[in-house]
Structures are given as structure tokens and as C-alpha cells.
Design a protein around this motif. Structure first.
Motif, PDB file in Angstrom:
ATOM      1  N   TYR A  20       0.114  -7.719-111.615  1.00 53.31           N
ATOM      2  CA  TYR A  20      -0.220  -7.549-110.199  1.00 53.31           C
ATOM      3  C   TYR A  20      -0.146  -8.933-109.573  1.00 53.31           C
ATOM      4  O   TYR A  20      -1.106  -9.702-109.642  1.00 53.31           O
ATOM      5  CB  TYR A  20      -1.623  -6.966-110.073  1.00 53.31           C
ATOM      6  CG  TYR A  20      -1.955  -6.420-108.705  1.00 53.31           C
ATOM      7  CD1 TYR A  20      -1.113  -5.510-108.072  1.00 53.31           C
ATOM      8  CD2 TYR A  20      -3.111  -6.799-108.049  1.00 53.31           C
ATOM      9  CE1 TYR A  20      -1.429  -4.991-106.826  1.00 53.31           C
ATOM     10  CE2 TYR A  20      -3.449  -6.288-106.809  1.00 53.31           C
ATOM     11  CZ  TYR A  20      -2.591  -5.380-106.209  1.00 53.31           C
ATOM     12  OH  TYR A  20      -2.907  -4.862-104.957  1.00 53.31           O
ATOM     13  N   PRO A  21       1.001  -9.313-109.005  1.00 52.36           N
ATOM     14  CA  PRO A  21       1.247 -10.701-108.597  1.00 52.36           C
ATOM     15  C   PRO A  21       0.125 -11.289-107.742  1.00 52.36           C
ATOM     16  O   PRO A  21      -0.451 -10.606-106.906  1.00 52.36           O
ATOM     17  CB  PRO A  21       2.555 -10.590-107.793  1.00 52.36           C
ATOM     18  CG  PRO A  21       3.228  -9.384-108.339  1.00 52.36           C
ATOM     19  CD  PRO A  21       2.122  -8.428-108.685  1.00 52.36           C
ATOM     20  N   SER A  22      -0.150 -12.564-107.980  1.00 49.56           N
ATOM     21  CA  SER A  22      -1.266 -13.243-107.307  1.00 49.56           C
ATOM     22  C   SER A  22      -0.849 -13.726-105.930  1.00 49.56           C
ATOM     23  O   SER A  22      -0.781 -14.918-105.666  1.00 49.56           O
ATOM     24  CB  SER A  22      -1.729 -14.434-108.154  1.00 49.56           C
ATOM     25  OG  SER A  22      -0.617 -15.276-108.431  1.00 49.56           O
ATOM     26  N   LEU A  23      -0.552 -12.773-105.052  1.00 48.42           N
ATOM     27  CA  LEU A  23      -0.157 -13.099-103.689  1.00 48.42           C
ATOM     28  C   LEU A  23      -1.311 -12.799-102.732  1.00 48.42           C
ATOM     29  O   LEU A  23      -2.264 -12.096-103.081  1.00 48.42           O
ATOM     30  CB  LEU A  23       1.082 -12.291-103.293  1.00 48.42           C
ATOM     31  CG  LEU A  23       2.314 -12.461-104.194  1.00 48.42           C
ATOM     32  CD1 LEU A  23       3.454 -11.601-103.677  1.00 48.42           C
ATOM     33  CD2 LEU A  23       2.729 -13.917-104.275  1.00 48.42           C
ATOM     34  N   HIS A  24      -1.193 -13.328-101.530  1.00 49.61           N
ATOM     35  CA  HIS A  24      -2.237 -13.127-100.526  1.00 49.61           C
ATOM     36  C   HIS A  24      -2.370 -11.645-100.182  1.00 49.61           C
ATOM     37  O   HIS A  24      -1.379 -10.965 -99.910  1.00 49.61           O
ATOM     38  CB  HIS A  24      -1.889 -13.918 -99.268  1.00 49.61           C
ATOM     39  CG  HIS A  24      -2.684 -13.500 -98.067  1.00 49.61           C
ATOM     40  ND1 HIS A  24      -4.038 -13.725 -97.967  1.00 49.61           N
ATOM     41  CD2 HIS A  24      -2.319 -12.850 -96.926  1.00 49.61           C
ATOM     42  CE1 HIS A  24      -4.472 -13.255 -96.812  1.00 49.61           C
ATOM     43  NE2 HIS A  24      -3.459 -12.716 -96.170  1.00 49.61           N
ATOM     44  N   ARG A  25      -3.585 -11.160-100.200  1.00 50.62           N
ATOM     45  CA  ARG A  25      -3.871  -9.791 -99.771  1.00 50.62           C
ATOM     46  C   ARG A  25      -5.062  -9.817 -98.832  1.00 50.62           C
ATOM     47  O   ARG A  25      -6.110 -10.362 -99.174  1.00 50.62           O
ATOM     48  CB  ARG A  25      -4.165  -8.889-100.988  1.00 50.62           C
ATOM     49  CG  ARG A  25      -2.909  -8.607-101.778  1.00 50.62           C
ATOM     50  CD  ARG A  25      -3.186  -7.796-103.037  1.00 50.62           C
ATOM     51  NE  ARG A  25      -1.927  -7.507-103.684  1.00 50.62           N
ATOM     52  CZ  ARG A  25      -1.281  -8.352-104.494  1.00 50.62           C
ATOM     53  NH1 ARG A  25      -1.805  -9.532-104.741  1.00 50.62           N
ATOM     54  NH2 ARG A  25      -0.125  -8.036-105.026  1.00 50.62           N
ATOM     55  N   VAL A  76      -5.338 -15.878 -88.287  1.00 47.55           N
ATOM     56  CA  VAL A  76      -5.305 -17.193 -88.939  1.00 47.55           C
ATOM     57  C   VAL A  76      -6.709 -17.648 -89.291  1.00 47.55           C
ATOM     58  O   VAL A  76      -6.945 -18.198 -90.381  1.00 47.55           O
ATOM     59  CB  VAL A  76      -4.590 -18.217 -88.030  1.00 47.55           C
ATOM     60  CG1 VAL A  76      -4.846 -19.638 -88.508  1.00 47.55           C
ATOM     61  CG2 VAL A  76      -3.093 -17.934 -88.012  1.00 47.55           C
ATOM     62  N   GLN A  77      -7.673 -17.441 -88.405  1.00 45.37           N
ATOM     63  CA  GLN A  77      -9.052 -17.836 -88.687  1.00 45.37           C
ATOM     64  C   GLN A  77      -9.588 -17.111 -89.918  1.00 45.37           C
ATOM     65  O   GLN A  77     -10.252 -17.709 -90.772  1.00 45.37           O
ATOM     66  CB  GLN A  77      -9.937 -17.540 -87.470  1.00 45.37           C
ATOM     67  CG  GLN A  77      -9.689 -18.483 -86.303  1.00 45.37           C
ATOM     68  CD  GLN A  77     -10.435 -18.078 -85.057  1.00 45.37           C
ATOM     69  OE1 GLN A  77     -10.834 -16.922 -84.908  1.00 45.37           O
ATOM     70  NE2 GLN A  77     -10.623 -19.008 -84.141  1.00 45.37           N
ATOM     71  N   ARG A  78      -9.264 -15.824 -90.038  1.00 48.32           N
ATOM     72  CA  ARG A  78      -9.711 -15.051 -91.201  1.00 48.32           C
ATOM     73  C   ARG A  78      -9.026 -15.548 -92.474  1.00 48.32           C
ATOM     74  O   ARG A  78      -9.650 -15.641 -93.538  1.00 48.32           O
ATOM     75  CB  ARG A  78      -9.416 -13.571 -90.993  1.00 48.32           C
ATOM     76  CG  ARG A  78     -10.199 -12.947 -89.842  1.00 48.32           C
ATOM     77  CD  ARG A  78      -9.878 -11.476 -89.672  1.00 48.32           C
ATOM     78  NE  ARG A  78     -10.389 -10.721 -90.815  1.00 48.32           N
ATOM     79  CZ  ARG A  78      -9.650 -10.299 -91.823  1.00 48.32           C
ATOM     80  NH1 ARG A  78      -8.345 -10.565 -91.851  1.00 48.32           N
ATOM     81  NH2 ARG A  78     -10.170  -9.620 -92.818  1.00 48.32           N
ATOM     82  N   MET A  79      -7.743 -15.861 -92.368  1.00 53.38           N
ATOM     83  CA  MET A  79      -7.007 -16.341 -93.542  1.00 53.38           C
ATOM     84  C   MET A  79      -7.479 -17.728 -93.969  1.00 53.38           C
ATOM     85  O   MET A  79      -7.521 -18.039 -95.165  1.00 53.38           O
ATOM     86  CB  MET A  79      -5.501 -16.343 -93.251  1.00 53.38           C
ATOM     87  CG  MET A  79      -4.905 -14.949 -93.113  1.00 53.38           C
ATOM     88  SD  MET A  79      -3.161 -14.966 -92.683  1.00 53.38           S
ATOM     89  CE  MET A  79      -2.440 -15.638 -94.182  1.00 53.38           C
ATOM     90  N   LEU A 114       0.546 -18.029 -93.593  1.00 51.21           N
ATOM     91  CA  LEU A 114      -0.051 -18.683 -92.418  1.00 51.21           C
ATOM     92  C   LEU A 114       1.010 -19.313 -91.522  1.00 51.21           C
ATOM     93  O   LEU A 114       0.897 -19.291 -90.290  1.00 51.21           O
ATOM     94  CB  LEU A 114      -1.042 -19.760 -92.867  1.00 51.21           C
ATOM     95  CG  LEU A 114      -2.466 -19.322 -93.182  1.00 51.21           C
ATOM     96  CD1 LEU A 114      -3.231 -20.442 -93.858  1.00 51.21           C
ATOM     97  CD2 LEU A 114      -3.185 -18.883 -91.914  1.00 51.21           C
ATOM     98  N   ASN A 115       2.044 -19.862 -92.146  1.00 50.76           N
ATOM     99  CA  ASN A 115       3.071 -20.545 -91.366  1.00 50.76           C
ATOM    100  C   ASN A 115       4.048 -19.596 -90.679  1.00 50.76           C
ATOM    101  O   ASN A 115       4.956 -20.050 -89.993  1.00 50.76           O
ATOM    102  CB  ASN A 115       3.822 -21.533 -92.261  1.00 50.76           C
ATOM    103  CG  ASN A 115       3.094 -22.847 -92.408  1.00 50.76           C
ATOM    104  OD1 ASN A 115       3.245 -23.758 -91.605  1.00 50.76           O
ATOM    105  ND2 ASN A 115       2.257 -22.945 -93.440  1.00 50.76           N
ATOM    106  N   THR A 116       3.853 -18.292 -90.858  1.00 47.02           N
ATOM    107  CA  THR A 116       4.652 -17.327 -90.096  1.00 47.02           C
ATOM    108  C   THR A 116       3.922 -16.888 -88.829  1.00 47.02           C
ATOM    109  O   THR A 116       4.504 -16.188 -88.001  1.00 47.02           O
ATOM    110  CB  THR A 116       4.952 -16.079 -90.949  1.00 47.02           C
ATOM    111  OG1 THR A 116       3.722 -15.377 -91.222  1.00 47.02           O
ATOM    112  CG2 THR A 116       5.614 -16.452 -92.260  1.00 47.02           C
ATOM    113  N   GLU A 120      -5.141 -27.000 -88.396  1.00 45.98           N
ATOM    114  CA  GLU A 120      -5.851 -26.463 -89.561  1.00 45.98           C
ATOM    115  C   GLU A 120      -4.858 -25.895 -90.586  1.00 45.98           C
ATOM    116  O   GLU A 120      -5.035 -26.067 -91.798  1.00 45.98           O
ATOM    117  CB  GLU A 120      -6.820 -25.357 -89.125  1.00 45.98           C
ATOM    118  CG  GLU A 120      -8.029 -25.857 -88.365  1.00 45.98           C
ATOM    119  CD  GLU A 120      -9.007 -26.598 -89.266  1.00 45.98           C
ATOM    120  OE1 GLU A 120      -9.077 -26.289 -90.459  1.00 45.98           O
ATOM    121  OE2 GLU A 120      -9.687 -27.505 -88.760  1.00 45.98           O
ATOM    122  N   ILE A 121      -3.810 -25.222 -90.105  1.00 46.57           N
ATOM    123  CA  ILE A 121      -2.785 -24.687 -91.011  1.00 46.57           C
ATOM    124  C   ILE A 121      -2.080 -25.834 -91.716  1.00 46.57           C
ATOM    125  O   ILE A 121      -1.812 -25.786 -92.926  1.00 46.57           O
ATOM    126  CB  ILE A 121      -1.771 -23.820 -90.229  1.00 46.57           C
ATOM    127  CG1 ILE A 121      -2.453 -22.557 -89.695  1.00 46.57           C
ATOM    128  CG2 ILE A 121      -0.590 -23.438 -91.117  1.00 46.57           C
ATOM    129  CD1 ILE A 121      -1.579 -21.737 -88.756  1.00 46.57           C
TER     130      ILE A 121
END
Length: 696
Positions: free
Chosen positions: A363-368, A532-535, A569-571, A582-583
Motif C-alpha cells: 500500500y504505497p506510502s503516498l499522501h492521503r 494547503v493549511q490542512r496538508m 502541495l506544489n500543485t 510555507e510550501i
């Protein structure tokens, strides 16, 4: 959003014409066979072709299979629940709404293309159940489910045959080009970082773009198993290559920060550094083939040449140079690992070298984003409940279409930060489609007597809509316009049009999405700034988790997830300059994670009662509190005074350690963490170096 300018500027190119023509042929083939077999709902066959349409065979094939699976699971669920609940409409609606909400939640937390299966299973059950209710006197639920599965299967097969025969395009060459470019970009940034004395470029942004590109390629890699390019079956090694790329990004970010620190102190070391830089480039560029048993090799005289730079530098630069040396050494080894995997893939070998520890997980360790998934599932649940309540309480027979469209539109665009603008465009397209349906149904079709005539009159409209698919500003118009028109025409072998039913259905297809727009706006919609704030809060949470992690495969998988989130985030198209900063800082902060693990390793080696160990443990505690504070408010910096005080305490206690190697390594990690997490300027950074020391 105005569509006039994009439409006026639209000029279809050769690829647009090829794609549109192939898809049109596949759609007409599906429609013809559906007519020949006298299937009940030919529009589902032709509609499937337009929904799964993609210029690349692998992407179209994978979506076809996912659509079949999603339809099958949705049909099974519909057949399982409806017979028992048909006489309890409110309970049936509740069960279907829960099903849709849960399916959409699962779909949103799985960022792979496979998520389409679960989302489709959700609203397919609604389509089958509600159509069965509308046609309850003539069609059973089983026949309705079987008919939808067969007709969608027909559309899938026709699409696959045409894509395989007529100018097939594979995604493999596109991935090859993008991977090669990404590897070249990392090498270009490496050269630029080491040679740019004025730091005119924002390397952090360039590296964030590389991270974003690797996230894009990771998604594209899922389709390789469904086509016949030379990279067929290479999904896992490609994803592993991308995971290894994240280590390169971490190396380069750290290098960029160290070079800035060094240059702010003194530039004299640069004249000696140029020769060292060229020596590394010669080593990397002269390799025609990387061998698996030579991955840890470094350029000849690497240590001696770097020692020469250290000798000529100022003492206050030695700690930073020690850190830079480690980062360069790891970069060389990591770039060679990436090259080795890529080299084997191009040779047709999908196995990984034994010397490379894989970071790929089941289960790839990508952002969810679980918060978005919950809100998306809840908005779909409430939309289904409200739309069905309107249908039941009003007693409007065509209200089933309203409920269907509300549920479908509540699902299909929830991956966007704010789906509302796209849903509004969908409603506009539905209104435009109603005019086309009226013209075709009452002005053109009554005069047609054969299938080829139907093809001819539909061709201009369908081809134009299909050519909009490949242009992002217009895709949101092309797909709903063609689908709403085709579904509204409800093509049958014995064509007839009921004026009352036509106007009822038209009104229902417009009101349904309006309900979903309202519910999505209230429950799910978020601005990019809010997202973005949540991420960023999740970013700081995962930085905290890394404070006590040992270095190893588990940590590298964790780092992969952090850097993937930064790529996402950069998208985001944020408006706030503070959030943009912040990003930008997030990637610099992520580079300190490696030093968290190094510090944890060094703490374990210190005597239990040493003052240095106690101060380092206190530093970890303060770091955790500082990051926890940023997790709740990324702009809050009230803990930084206490953090700086603790850094000073650690520096004061370093001299008490007799082991010079541990002493030097702690100095390096403290410098890196202080610079990356607190963004401390170099004139306040460490200057406690040891004369004649060689770091790394």
C-alpha cells in the motif's frame, strides 16, 4: 469561468483529429452492435466509449477494466439489496446512500487509478436500482443489472479493439521521456547548486517541481500493465525508481542549504571546490553502465580532494562542509542506484538489484487526505438522501433521473479541492445539451431511416466534443456535453420521443446536479488555501513522527510519503504569499528528517548519564512541542526561543564527549536541524568546529 475565449482560441491539431475519429468509430461500432443485438439500452454502450476515451491505449484499457469491475460490484450490490427493500423506500435510500458514501470515501483515499472501481461501484448501484424502479412493470432488477453490465462490456470491447487497431498510442514512451527528463533535471540542479555562487535560482522550488513530477509519473505507471510497450509489466520497478528519487531530492535540498550557509560565511573555498565538482561530474558522466556490485563506489581520491577543501576553508565552515560531504556522497550513490534501475528497465529486466533495498510497499506510502475523503463521502451520502427525499415526497415519476444525476455528480469531481466550479460547468453543459437533444430529436431524427444516416448527422457534434477532451480548459465542457446529449437522445432500434418525458428528464438532469452543487459546497468544498493549511498540518505531524525513528527502510518509506505530499502541495494554486513561503519551507524542513534519525542513532551511543545525552533528549522534546505547535498553527513561532536555547545547551555540552567522531556527527546534525527547521541564518549557526577535522 468564461468559455468563449478558450473556444475561440481552440484549434484542433492532428492528435485531436486522430483521437476524436478513433473514439467516434468505436462509439458507432458499439451502438451498431447494440442495435443488432436488440439490447435494451444502447446508450450505455456508446456512453461507455466516451467515458473511458483516452488517447493512450494503456490508460484506456485500464479504465475499461476498472469500469467493468466497478459495474460488476455495483450490479451485485443492487441485485442483493433491492428485492428485500423495494417495499421500504426510505430504508432502500438509506442503504444506497451509505453504500455511495463509503465507496466514495475508499476511492478518495486511494490515489491510484484503481480508485475508479470503488467510486463506480457506488453510483452504479444507484443507477441500476433507480432505473429498475422507473421500469418496474417491464424489467426485473436482475435483467436491469445484467443489461447494464453487458452493454458496458460491449462499449469496453469496441473501444479496446479500435484503440488496438487504429494508430495505437502507448504511454510507455511518454513515461520514458518524463523519467529521463526527471533524472536529467536532478543532475542539472546538482550542478547548478554546486556552481551558483550568487544563489540566483530558487532551487527549493525546482526540487519541489521534481517531487511533483515523480508523483505524476507514479500515477501514470499504474497503466503500464495494460499496454504492449516495452515497459509492460514495469510498474513496480518504475515506482521503486521513483521512491529512490525521493532520496535524491532530500540530498539536493540539504546540499542547497549547506552551500548557502557556506557562502554567507566566506567564498574562498569555492576556488578549490570547482575542481572537486568537476571530478564528480567526470565520474558520473563517464559511466556507460552502472554495475550492481559497484553502487557504493565513489570517485577516486574523493576523500583527499574534499579534505583539501576543508583545509582551505575557515574553521567556522568545517561543520557545514562535513555535512555537505555526506550529502554529496549519498547523492552519488543514490543517483547511481536510480540509473541502475532505469538501465535494467530499458533492457527489459523488471527485477530489482539485490543491493537495493526496495521502498515499495503493498500500500504505497503516498499522501492521503482522510479528512477530504470523509467530507467527500458525507457530501455524497447527504446528496443522495436529499435528492431521493425530493423524488419520494414529490411523487414525480421522472424524479429518479434527478436522484441519479445528483448522486453521480456528487461523486465524479470530488477529487478537486473545490468541485463547485466544475459542477456548475457540468450544469451549463447539461443545459446546452438539452438544446442539441431537442434539435436532433424533433428536427433531424424524424427524417432518418438508416443507421449510416444517424452516423452522419451525429458525426459533427460528437467529433467536436471529443476534440475538446485533450484540452484542460475545455475538457469540463466536452465530456458532460457529449454524455448529456447522448443520454438525452436515448437512442433505440424503434426510435420514438415522448415530449412530456423529454421535458421531465431534461429538468431532472439539471435539478439533480444543482442539489449536489449545494451539498458539496456546504460539506466538501474547500479553497486551495484551506487545503494547503490542512496538508501543512499533516506535514508537521509526520515530521514529529520522524524525531524518534531509526534510520532504515521504514524511515525511507516515511520520507517518501512526506516528499510526495510536498509534490502535491506544489500543485495547489494558492493566493497567499505566506502559504507559498510555507510550501517552499516544507521541503527544506523535510531535509532535516535524515538528521533526526542520525541524532537518534547518536543518542543511543552516548553514556546513559552524560549531560550531552540529557540535553539531546530535551532537544527532541522541545522539537516535538515546536512542531506540534506548528501543526495547529503553521505561523506560530513562540517555541523557537526555547528551541534556540536548547540548541545552545547542546552545543555547550558537546565538548564533554571524548569520541571525536560522535562529536563531529552531532555538530553536523545540530547545524542541519537548526538551519532547516528554524531557518536560522548562517551568522547565528554553529561555529564550534575542530581544527584539522575531516567530517563525514
Amino acid at each position: 469561468m468564461s468559455l468563449i475565449k478558450p473556444l475561440l482560441a481552440f484549434r484542433p491539431n492532428k492528435l485531436d483529429w486522430i483521437f476524436a475519429t478513433k473514439t467516434f468509430i468505436a462509439g458507432m461500432l458499439a451502438l451498431y452492435i447494440a442495435f443488432a443485438l436488440n439490447l435494451s439500452y444502447p446508450i450505455w454502450a456508446i456512453g461507455t466509449v466516451f467515458v473511458i476515451a483516452n488517447p493512450y491505449a494503456g490508460m484506456a484499457a485500464s479504465k475499461s477494466i476498472y469500469r467493468l469491475l466497478g459495474t460488476l460490484f455495483g450490479a451485485i450490490f443492487a441485485v442483493a439489496v433491492m428485492p428485500s427493500l423495494i417495499n421500504m423506500p426510505w430504508l432502500l435510500v438509506l442503504v444506497l446512500a451509505i453504500w455511495v458514501g463509503v465507496c466514495l470515501y475508499i476511492s478518495l483515499i486511494d490515489r491510484s487509478p484503481r480508485s475508479y472501481v470503488v467510486m463506480l461501484a457506488g453510483y452504479t448501484a444507484v443507477i441500476i436500482c433507480f432505473n429498475s424502479i422507473y421500469y418496474i412493470e417491464t424489467v426485473s432488477i436482475f435483467d436491469m443489472a445484467l443489461g447494464r453490465f453487458l452493454e458496458i462490456s460491449l462499449g469496453v470491447v469496441c473501444s479496446a479493439v479500435v484503440n488496438a487497431i487504429i494508430f495505437p498510442m502507448h504511454i510507455g514512451p511518454v513515461i520514458q521521456m518524463r523519467v529521463s527528463k526527471t533524472i536529467q533535471d536532478t543532475q542539472h540542479v546538482f550542478d547548478a547548486i554546486l556552481s551558483d555562487e550568487k544563489h540566483q535560482n530558487n532551487y527549493t522550488q525546482l526540487l519541489a517541481n521534481i517531487t511533483r513530477d515523480t508523483s505524476d509519473i507514479h500515477t501514470m505507471a499504474e497503466h503500464l500493465d495494460y499496454e504492449k510497450s516495452k515497459f509492460k509489466g514495469m510498474t513496480k520497478p518504475l515506482q521503486e525508481l521513483l521512491h529512490q528519487m525521493t532520496m535524491l531530492v532530500a540530498n539536493l535540498v540539504a546540499m542547497s542549504e549547506r552551500m548557502k550557509q557556506l557562502d554567507q560565511i566566506d567564498l574562498n573555498y569555492r576556488q578549490y571546490f570547482q575542481d572537486f565538482h568537476q571530478h564528480i561530474n567526470d565520474f558520473l558522466q563517464n559511466e556507460s553502465e552502472v554495475k550492481a556490485d559497484e553502487l557504493l563506489y565513489l570517485p577516486e581520491h574523493f576523500e583527499q580532494k574534499f579534505q583539501q577543501i576543508t583545509t582551505q576553508a575557515k574553521p567556522e565552515q568545517w561543520v557545514i562542509l562535513g555535512s555537505l560531504k555526506m550529502d554529496i556522497r549519498h547523492f552519488i550513490q543514490n543517483i547511481r542506484a536510480v540509473r541502475l534501475i532505469w538501465q535494467r528497465m530499458q533492457a527489459g529486466d523488471n527485477s530489482l538489484p539485490e543491493s537495493i533495498v526496495p521502498l515499495t510497499t503493498a500500500y504505497p506510502s503516498l499522501h492521503r487526505d482522510y479528512g477530504v475523503a470523509v467530507r467527500g463521502g458525507l457530501s455524497a451520502f447527504l446528496t443522495t438522501i436529499v435528492a431521493c427525499a425530493f423524488w419520494i415526497l414529490s411523487g414525480w415519476k421522472s424524479g429518479f433521473m434527478l436522484a441519479e444525476m445528483a448522486t453521480i455528480t456528487a461523486c465524479i469531481l470530488t477529487f478537486l479541492d473545490d468541485p463547485v466550479p466544475a459542477l456548475k460547468l457540468f450544469i451549463r453543459a447539461s443545459i446546452y445539451a438539452s438544446f442539441f437533444v431537442f434539435i436532433y430529436a424533433y428536427g433531424i431524427f424524424p427524417h432518418l431511416t438508416s443507421f449510416w444516416e444517424v452516423m452522419v448527422v451525429l458525426a459533427p457534434f460528437i467529433l467536436f466534443c471529443l476534440m475538446l477532451y485533450l484540452h484542460p480548459p475545455l475538457h469540463g465542457l466536452g465530456l458532460p456535453l457529449i454524455m448529456s446529449t447522448v443520454m438525452g437522445l436515448n437512442l433505440q432500434n424503434r426510435y420514438s420521443m415522448d415530449q412530456v418525458a423529454f421535458f421531465d428528464m431534461t429538468i431532472a438532469t439539471i435539478i439533480g446536479p444543482i442539489i449536489s452543487v449545494f451539498m458539496v459546497h456546504v460539506v466538501r468544498s474547500m479553497s486551495p488555501d484551506m487545503t494547503v493549511q490542512r496538508m501543512l498540518a499533516l506535514h508537521y505531524k509526520e515530521l514529529r513522527q520522524a524525531i524518534h525513528m531509526p534510520y532504515g527502510t521504514g524511515f525511507r518509506i516515511h520520507l517518501r510519503g512526506v516528499l510526495d505530499r510536498i509534490g502535491v502541495l506544489n500543485t495547489k494554486q494558492v493566493q497567499s504569499q505566506v502559504l507559498k513561503d510555507e510550501i517552499n519551507n516544507a521541503l527544506i524542513e523535510a531535509s532535516a528528517m535524515v538528521d533526526f534519525t542520525r541524532l537518534q542513532e547518536l543518542i543511543d551511543k552516548l553514556p546513559p548519564k552524560s549531560a550531552l545525552k540529557a540535553s539531546l533528549l530535551e532537544l527532541q522534546k522541545v522539537l516535538d512541542e515546536c512542531l506540534a505547535q506548528r501543526e495547529s498553527d503553521s505561523n506560530n513561532r513562540t517555541f523557537e526561543a526555547q528551541l534556540n536555547q536548547q540548541f545552545a545547551q547542546v552545543i555547550q555540552n558537546i565538548a564533554s564527549i571524548e569520541d571525536k567522531e560522535i562529536q563531529q556527527r552531532i555538530e553536523i546534525s545540530i547545524n542541519n536541524i537548526r538551519n532547516s527547521i528554524c531557518h536560522i541564518p548562517t551568522d547565528l549557526a554553529l561555529n564550534t568546529a575542530h581544527e584539522g577535522a575531516s567530517y563525514g
